[in-house]
Enzyme design. Structure first.
Site, PDB file in Angstrom:
ATOM      1  N   GLY A   1      37.734 -11.005   9.137  1.00 35.16           N
ATOM      2  CA  GLY A   1      36.969 -12.150   9.625  1.00 35.16           C
ATOM      3  C   GLY A   1      35.467 -12.052   9.463  1.00 35.16           C
TER       4      GLY A   1
ATOM      5  N   PRO B   1      27.002 -13.123   3.798  1.00 35.90           N
ATOM      6  CA  PRO B   1      26.178 -14.178   3.174  1.00 35.90           C
ATOM      7  C   PRO B   1      26.220 -14.074   1.652  1.00 35.90           C
ATOM      8  CG  PRO B   1      24.993 -13.145   4.993  1.00 35.90           C
ATOM      9  CD  PRO B   1      26.225 -12.312   4.758  1.00 35.90           C
ATOM     10  N   ALA B   2      26.422 -15.219   1.001  1.00 32.86           N
ATOM     11  CA  ALA B   2      26.613 -15.240  -0.447  1.00 32.86           C
ATOM     12  C   ALA B   2      25.352 -14.847  -1.207  1.00 32.86           C
ATOM     13  CB  ALA B   2      27.080 -16.628  -0.879  1.00 32.86           C
ATOM     14  N   LEU B   3      24.214 -14.994  -0.571  1.00 31.40           N
ATOM     15  CA  LEU B   3      22.962 -14.671  -1.249  1.00 31.40           C
ATOM     16  C   LEU B   3      22.179 -13.677  -0.396  1.00 31.40           C
ATOM     17  CD1 LEU B   3      21.133 -17.576  -2.978  1.00 31.40           C
ATOM     18  CD2 LEU B   3      19.977 -15.472  -2.474  1.00 31.40           C
TER      19      LEU B   3
ATOM     20  N   LEU C   1      18.928 -10.347  -0.510  1.00 32.90           N
ATOM     21  CA  LEU C   1      17.709  -9.873  -1.166  1.00 32.90           C
ATOM     22  C   LEU C   1      17.916  -8.462  -1.688  1.00 32.90           C
ATOM     23  CD1 LEU C   1      14.656 -10.233  -1.811  1.00 32.90           C
ATOM     24  CD2 LEU C   1      14.198  -9.147   0.413  1.00 32.90           C
ATOM     25  N   GLY C   2      17.744  -8.269  -2.987  1.00 34.52           N
ATOM     26  CA  GLY C   2      17.760  -6.926  -3.566  1.00 34.52           C
ATOM     27  C   GLY C   2      16.459  -6.200  -3.265  1.00 34.52           C
TER      28      GLY C   2
ATOM     29  N   ASP D   1      20.044  -6.050   0.682  1.00 36.30           N
ATOM     30  CA  ASP D   1      20.761  -5.001  -0.053  1.00 36.30           C
ATOM     31  C   ASP D   1      19.843  -3.781  -0.203  1.00 36.30           C
ATOM     32  OD1 ASP D   1      23.220  -4.379  -1.853  1.00 36.30           O
ATOM     33  OD2 ASP D   1      21.473  -3.730  -3.002  1.00 36.30           O
TER      34      ASP D   1
ATOM     35  N   TYR E   1      16.573   3.915  -3.326  1.00 37.61           N
ATOM     36  CA  TYR E   1      15.426   3.043  -3.618  1.00 37.61           C
ATOM     37  C   TYR E   1      14.150   3.554  -2.940  1.00 37.61           C
ATOM     38  CZ  TYR E   1      19.302  -0.048  -4.952  1.00 37.61           C
ATOM     39  OH  TYR E   1      20.452  -0.558  -5.501  1.00 37.61           O
TER      40      TYR E   1
ATOM     41  N   HIS F   1      27.528   4.479  -4.223  1.00 37.12           N
ATOM     42  CA  HIS F   1      26.554   3.902  -5.159  1.00 37.12           C
ATOM     43  C   HIS F   1      27.000   4.041  -6.622  1.00 37.12           C
ATOM     44  CE1 HIS F   1      21.968   2.938  -5.359  1.00 37.12           C
ATOM     45  NE2 HIS F   1      22.625   2.314  -6.323  1.00 37.12           N
TER      46      HIS F   1
HETATM   47  P1  NDP Z   1      17.112  -8.627 -10.828  1.00 33.11           P
HETATM   48  O1  NDP Z   1      17.988  -9.104 -11.915  1.00 33.11           O
HETATM   49  O2  NDP Z   1      17.275  -9.160  -9.457  1.00 33.11           O
HETATM   50  O3  NDP Z   1      15.632  -8.870 -11.348  1.00 33.11           O
HETATM   51  C1  NDP Z   1      14.488  -8.482 -10.650  1.00 33.11           C
HETATM   52  C2  NDP Z   1      13.296  -8.915 -11.504  1.00 33.11           C
HETATM   53  O4  NDP Z   1      13.274 -10.343 -11.608  1.00 33.11           O
HETATM   54  C3  NDP Z   1      11.974  -8.515 -10.913  1.00 33.11           C
HETATM   55  O5  NDP Z   1      11.119  -8.188 -11.988  1.00 33.11           O
HETATM   56  C4  NDP Z   1      11.488  -9.775 -10.208  1.00 33.11           C
HETATM   57  O6  NDP Z   1      10.083  -9.756 -10.166  1.00 33.11           O
HETATM   58  C5  NDP Z   1      12.023 -10.848 -11.127  1.00 33.11           C
HETATM   59  N1  NDP Z   1      12.343 -12.142 -10.483  1.00 33.11           N
HETATM   60  C6  NDP Z   1      12.845 -12.354  -9.262  1.00 33.11           C
HETATM   61  N2  NDP Z   1      13.045 -13.662  -9.043  1.00 33.11           N
HETATM   62  C7  NDP Z   1      12.674 -14.301 -10.164  1.00 33.11           C
HETATM   63  C8  NDP Z   1      12.643 -15.645 -10.562  1.00 33.11           C
HETATM   64  N3  NDP Z   1      13.056 -16.616  -9.744  1.00 33.11           N
HETATM   65  N4  NDP Z   1      12.201 -15.947 -11.805  1.00 33.11           N
HETATM   66  C9  NDP Z   1      11.769 -14.970 -12.646  1.00 33.11           C
HETATM   67  N5  NDP Z   1      11.783 -13.654 -12.344  1.00 33.11           N
HETATM   68  C10 NDP Z   1      12.230 -13.334 -11.100  1.00 33.11           C
HETATM   69  O7  NDP Z   1      17.171  -7.026 -10.863  1.00 33.11           O
HETATM   70  P2  NDP Z   1      17.672  -5.809 -10.022  1.00 33.11           P
HETATM   71  O8  NDP Z   1      18.109  -4.816 -11.020  1.00 33.11           O
HETATM   72  O9  NDP Z   1      16.636  -5.450  -9.037  1.00 33.11           O
HETATM   73  O10 NDP Z   1      18.995  -6.272  -9.257  1.00 33.11           O
HETATM   74  C11 NDP Z   1      18.993  -6.910  -7.987  1.00 33.11           C
HETATM   75  C12 NDP Z   1      19.390  -5.961  -6.868  1.00 33.11           C
HETATM   76  O11 NDP Z   1      20.711  -5.474  -7.066  1.00 33.11           O
HETATM   77  C13 NDP Z   1      18.563  -4.672  -6.793  1.00 33.11           C
HETATM   78  O12 NDP Z   1      17.260  -4.882  -6.314  1.00 33.11           O
HETATM   79  C14 NDP Z   1      19.459  -3.817  -5.932  1.00 33.11           C
HETATM   80  O13 NDP Z   1      19.365  -4.199  -4.577  1.00 33.11           O
HETATM   81  C15 NDP Z   1      20.830  -4.167  -6.525  1.00 33.11           C
HETATM   82  N6  NDP Z   1      21.238  -3.234  -7.602  1.00 33.11           N
HETATM   83  C16 NDP Z   1      22.288  -2.382  -7.367  1.00 33.11           C
HETATM   84  C17 NDP Z   1      22.692  -1.478  -8.321  1.00 33.11           C
HETATM   85  C18 NDP Z   1      23.840  -0.571  -8.034  1.00 33.11           C
HETATM   86  O14 NDP Z   1      24.039   0.407  -8.787  1.00 33.11           O
HETATM   87  N7  NDP Z   1      24.628  -0.818  -7.004  1.00 33.11           N
HETATM   88  C19 NDP Z   1      22.030  -1.378  -9.636  1.00 33.11           C
HETATM   89  C20 NDP Z   1      20.999  -2.366  -9.829  1.00 33.11           C
HETATM   90  C21 NDP Z   1      20.626  -3.250  -8.833  1.00 33.11           C
HETATM   91  P3  NDP Z   1       9.231  -9.918  -8.792  1.00 33.11           P
HETATM   92  O15 NDP Z   1       9.741  -8.942  -7.790  1.00 33.11           O
HETATM   93  O16 NDP Z   1       7.841  -9.625  -9.253  1.00 33.11           O
HETATM   94  O17 NDP Z   1       9.429 -11.338  -8.382  1.00 33.11           O
END
Ligand code: NDP
Length: 327
Positions: free
Chosen positions: A9, A13-15, A17-18, A43, A48, A110
């Site tokens: 249950g 959330p579907a969206l 913050l990475g 996330d 990190y 991870h």
């Molecule tokens: P993303 O694909 O989310 O891309 C991040 C990049 O996109 C940054 O340079 C950001 O710049 C830029 N950006 C963000 N929003 C926009 C937008 N609307 N238009 C244009 N550019 C944009 O990359 P990540 O690899 O960070 O993946 C997301 C998250 O997934 C990670 O942060 C992490 O939490 C998770 N992750 C998990 C992994 C795993 O092994 N489990 C591996 C990789 C990621 P700025 O910040 O300057 O806006």
């Protein structure tokens, strides 16, 4: 905020913050702003190297009100040096301390990769342990124990191929709730999507905007640029949206969770608003043509230099990197 219902249950959330690459000094403000504009899912990972600052933002936001801990979804991950069954709970407790919370909503393995205890990132082959030395099932049993004592509500994995996920499901007492993997139009992973949908495992899409801020050493020549792809930009122009919003809306339309990373206030809002963007069937059909099986985060940083890991052992038959051979 749209959410997915998990077994038991819980609503994820579907969206979210990475936070990978969100530098200390930036991530505090990003998390505070994210919570202020409506994000409820963050996330995180100890790898990190910013969980203490994320934790400070969470604690101060909760103290300021009106949000309470139960309004939030916090994910974190077990790093590769802490797979030992006696290490798992300690690692989780360290993350809880850093995030200043009593429990996680989701705790993920991870990577299916082992480092020697205390190794943050290997310098030589000697810093790795072969995967057989700590079976993933033994790590999983310790993760299950963390659920039993209330330190995390759900457990899951990242970067497992289908064979590893299938083997884990066959023996797990608690099924993985989530698998977090790279998913975007150039890496659509349809077999993984089918597998997870059939098993009731929710997929989370990482690097769905193309992860442009990855370190240069992780990038390959001639990588696809998702944000400037003509199919994506054409749909964006038609919908009066941005390319980033189209990519996020595509992930949500496939029933996956999206965790775009940004530290910029305007992009926090832009990315969150993508939850309201509906793509047409013709848009989805056009995007489905973009699949190239192309990994941006291909795990090559865990191979070479005497490492027992290879791209083939990580991804098996699913591995293709735009024509490059297996290492
Ligand atoms: P993303 O694909 O989310 O891309 C991040 C990049 O996109 C940054 O340079 C950001 O710049 C830029 N950006 C963000 N929003 C926009 C937008 N609307 N238009 C244009 N550019 C944009 O990359 P990540 O690899 O960070 O993946 C997301 C998250 O997934 C990670 O942060 C992490 O939490 C998770 N992750 C998990 C992994 C795993 O092994 N489990 C591996 C990789 C990621 P700025 O910040 O300057 O806006």
């Amino acid at each position: 905020m749209h959410s997915y219902t998990l077994q038991g249950g819980g609503r994820m959330p579907a969206l979210g913050l990475g936070t990978w690459k969100s530098a200390p000094g930036e991530v505090y403000a990003a998390v505070r702003e994210a919570l202020a504009v409506g994000y409820r899912h963050i996330d995180c990972a100890p790898a990190y190297q910013n969980e203490p600052e994320v934790g400070r933002a969470l604690a101060e936001a909760l103290a300021a009100g009106p949000l309470s801990r139960a309004d939030l979804w916090l994910t974190s991950k077990l790093w590769n040096d802490a797979h030992g069954p006696d290490q798992v709970r300690l690692a989780l407790e360290r993350t809880l301390h850093d995030l200043r919370t009593d429990y996680l909503d989701l705790f993920l393995i991870h990577w299916p990769v082992l480092f020697r205890p205390g190794v943050a990132f290997p310098r030589s082959g000697n810093d790795y342990l072969p995967l057989e030395s700590i079976p993933l099932l033994d790590t999983w049993r310790a993760m299950e124990d963390c659920v039993a004592v209330g330190l995390t509500r759900y457990i899951g994995v990242c970067n497992f191929n289908i064979a590893k996920l299938d083997a884990l499901c066959a023996q797990a007492a608690i099924q993985p709730a989530v698998q977090q993997i790279e998913l975007h139009p150039c890496l659509q992973q349809p077999a993984m999507l089918d597998f997870c949908q059939n098993r009731g495992i929710l997929l989370t899409a990482y690097s769905l905007l193309g992860s442009a801020d990855r370190p240069a050493g992780m990038k390959k020549k001639d990588e696809p640029n998702l944000l400037s792809d003509p199919v994506i930009t054409t749909i964006a122009a038609k919908k009066g949206a941005t390319p980033g919003q189209v990519l996020i809306a595509w992930a949500l339309a496939r029933g996956t969770v999206a965790i775009p990373k940004t530290v910029r206030p305007e992009r926090l809002r832009e990315n969150l608003a993508a939850a309201d963007l509906r793509l047409d069937a013709s848009d989805l059909a056009a995007i489905s043509e973009l699949d190239r099986g192309y990994r941006l985060v291909d795990g090559a940083f865990f191979t070479g230099g005497g490492s027992p890991y290879t791209l083939a052992s990580l991804w098996d038959e699913e591995h293709r990197t735009g024509g490059q051979g297996l290492h």
